[in-house]
Design an enzyme around this catalytic site. Structure first.
Site, PDB file in Angstrom:
ATOM      1  CE  LYS A  15      -2.233  -0.961   3.821  1.00  0.00           C
ATOM      2  NZ  LYS A  15      -1.582  -2.212   4.238  1.00  0.00           N
ATOM      3  NE  ARG A  90      -3.841  -0.959  10.165  1.00  0.00           N
ATOM      4  CZ  ARG A  90      -2.762  -0.468   9.543  1.00  0.00           C
ATOM      5  NH1 ARG A  90      -2.775   0.756   9.082  1.00  0.00           N
ATOM      6  NH2 ARG A  90      -1.692  -1.213   9.388  1.00  0.00           N
ATOM      7  NE  ARG A 129       8.919  -2.895   5.926  1.00  0.00           N
ATOM      8  CZ  ARG A 129       7.641  -2.505   5.855  1.00  0.00           C
ATOM      9  NH1 ARG A 129       7.163  -1.975   4.758  1.00  0.00           N
ATOM     10  NH2 ARG A 129       6.848  -2.675   6.901  1.00  0.00           N
ATOM     11  NE  ARG A 162       7.426  -0.372  10.012  1.00  0.00           N
ATOM     12  CZ  ARG A 162       6.394  -0.172   9.193  1.00  0.00           C
ATOM     13  NH1 ARG A 162       6.582   0.400   8.018  1.00  0.00           N
ATOM     14  NH2 ARG A 162       5.179  -0.538   9.508  1.00  0.00           N
ATOM     15  NE  ARG A 173       2.576  -4.477  11.135  1.00  0.00           N
ATOM     16  CZ  ARG A 173       3.544  -4.188  10.258  1.00  0.00           C
ATOM     17  NH1 ARG A 173       4.749  -4.711  10.398  1.00  0.00           N
ATOM     18  NH2 ARG A 173       3.303  -3.380   9.260  1.00  0.00           N
TER      19      ARG A 173
HETATM   20  P1  AMP Z   1       1.180   0.742   8.733  1.00  0.00           P
HETATM   21  O1  AMP Z   1       2.446   1.449   8.385  1.00  0.00           O
HETATM   22  O2  AMP Z   1      -0.030   1.284   8.013  1.00  0.00           O
HETATM   23  O3  AMP Z   1       1.278  -0.758   8.620  1.00  0.00           O
HETATM   24  O4  AMP Z   1       0.908   1.061  10.280  1.00  0.00           O
HETATM   25  C1  AMP Z   1       1.832   0.712  11.289  1.00  0.00           C
HETATM   26  C2  AMP Z   1       1.124   0.636  12.640  1.00  0.00           C
HETATM   27  O5  AMP Z   1       0.534   1.911  12.956  1.00  0.00           O
HETATM   28  C3  AMP Z   1      -0.033  -0.349  12.702  1.00  0.00           C
HETATM   29  O6  AMP Z   1       0.405  -1.676  12.985  1.00  0.00           O
HETATM   30  C4  AMP Z   1      -0.868   0.236  13.846  1.00  0.00           C
HETATM   31  O7  AMP Z   1      -0.276  -0.028  15.116  1.00  0.00           O
HETATM   32  C5  AMP Z   1      -0.736   1.732  13.599  1.00  0.00           C
HETATM   33  N1  AMP Z   1      -1.786   2.229  12.686  1.00  0.00           N
HETATM   34  C6  AMP Z   1      -1.616   2.778  11.448  1.00  0.00           C
HETATM   35  N2  AMP Z   1      -2.795   3.130  10.914  1.00  0.00           N
HETATM   36  C7  AMP Z   1      -3.738   2.784  11.827  1.00  0.00           C
HETATM   37  C8  AMP Z   1      -5.153   2.867  11.851  1.00  0.00           C
HETATM   38  N3  AMP Z   1      -5.856   3.373  10.828  1.00  0.00           N
HETATM   39  N4  AMP Z   1      -5.802   2.411  12.966  1.00  0.00           N
HETATM   40  C9  AMP Z   1      -5.116   1.914  14.014  1.00  0.00           C
HETATM   41  N5  AMP Z   1      -3.792   1.786  14.047  1.00  0.00           N
HETATM   42  C10 AMP Z   1      -3.087   2.221  12.972  1.00  0.00           C
END
Ligand code: AMP
Length: 217
Positions: A15, A90, A129, A162, A173
């Site tokens: 994404k 989400r 990664r 990360r 996740r």
């Molecule tokens: P991402 O980079 O989108 O995979 O987000 C990394 C982490 O940020 C996720 O595993 C969540 O802990 C938090 N996060 C990002 N976007 C959201 C969201 N819309 N709702 C809740 N947690 C989020």
């Protein structure tokens, strides 16, 4: 191009990469709630320190925090261009609130694009990664390894994993995605929002081509 769309899919589906390329191609804006949160963590803000423990455990950050980010963003200048939502919504309350905010701004959703990638590939993409702490270059030990282990090809900086890409956190996740986020597709089907499925298990430029064709239709 003023089309608001949701780029949907599990962690590791691409994404972020695809959202950035699309934003560039169409002159749209990309709102990545994950990037906003990581930036807050780096800057050590109150929101960042609250969010960090959830992120490191692979859990979702509470809806109120996320909704605050999205509300601020949509109320800013960003509203003049199409917005690509990456990593948001989400949860069901987030999806409902987004609907409400877009409705108030009179912006119907172009649709939801689901990037499909199978679990084995997702795990390799995430746990493999590595990123350079100095220049930000990103590698993957399975698919795009650096020439020397843990050393950046471009600047010789140290490569790190990360914290939320640790194997156990990656598994969590993916579980959280399946439990709390995947069901949103049904919500959007019920709301008659068009859902488009794109095969995310291809080279970056092939996925990009499919996405551009779809959005230009
Ligand atoms: P991402 O980079 O989108 O995979 O987000 C990394 C982490 O940020 C996720 O595993 C969540 O802990 C938090 N996060 C990002 N976007 C959201 C969201 N819309 N709702 C809740 N947690 C989020």
């Amino acid at each position: 191009m003023k089309k608001d769309l949701i780029l949907f899919g599990p962690p590791g589906a691409g994404k972020g990469t695809q959202g950035a390329l699309l934003a560039d191609h169409f002159g749209m804006l990309r709102l990545s709630t994950g990037d906003v949160l990581r930036d807050a963590v780096r800057r050590g803000t109150t929101m960042g320190s609250e969010a960090q423990r959830y992120m490191n455990a692979g859990e979702l950050v509470p809806d109120e925090v996320i909704l605050g980010i999205v509300r601020d963003y949509l109320n800013g200048e960003a509203v003049n261009a199409g917005v690509i939502c990456d990593g948001f919504p989400r949860t069901l309350p987030q999806a409902r609130k987004l609907n409400h905010l877009l409705g108030e701004l009179n912006r119907p959703l172009f649709g939801v694009i689901v990037l499909r990638v199978d679990d084995e590939m997702l795990i390799k993409r995430l746990s493999g990664r590595r990123s350079c702490g100095a220049c930000g270059a990103v590698y993957n030990v399975y698919f795009e390894p650096p020439r020397a282990e843990n050393v950046c090809d471009s600047c010789s900086g140290p490569l790190t994993l990360r914290p939320d890409d640790e194997a156990a956190t990656v598994r969590r996740r993916l579980e959280v995605y399946n439990e709390q986020t995947a069901p949103l597709v049904e919500y959007y089907e019920g709301a008659s929002v068009p859902i488009h499925h794109v095969n995310g298990d291809q080279a970056v430029d092939a996925v990009q081509r499919d996405l551009i064709t779809l959005i230009e239709k």
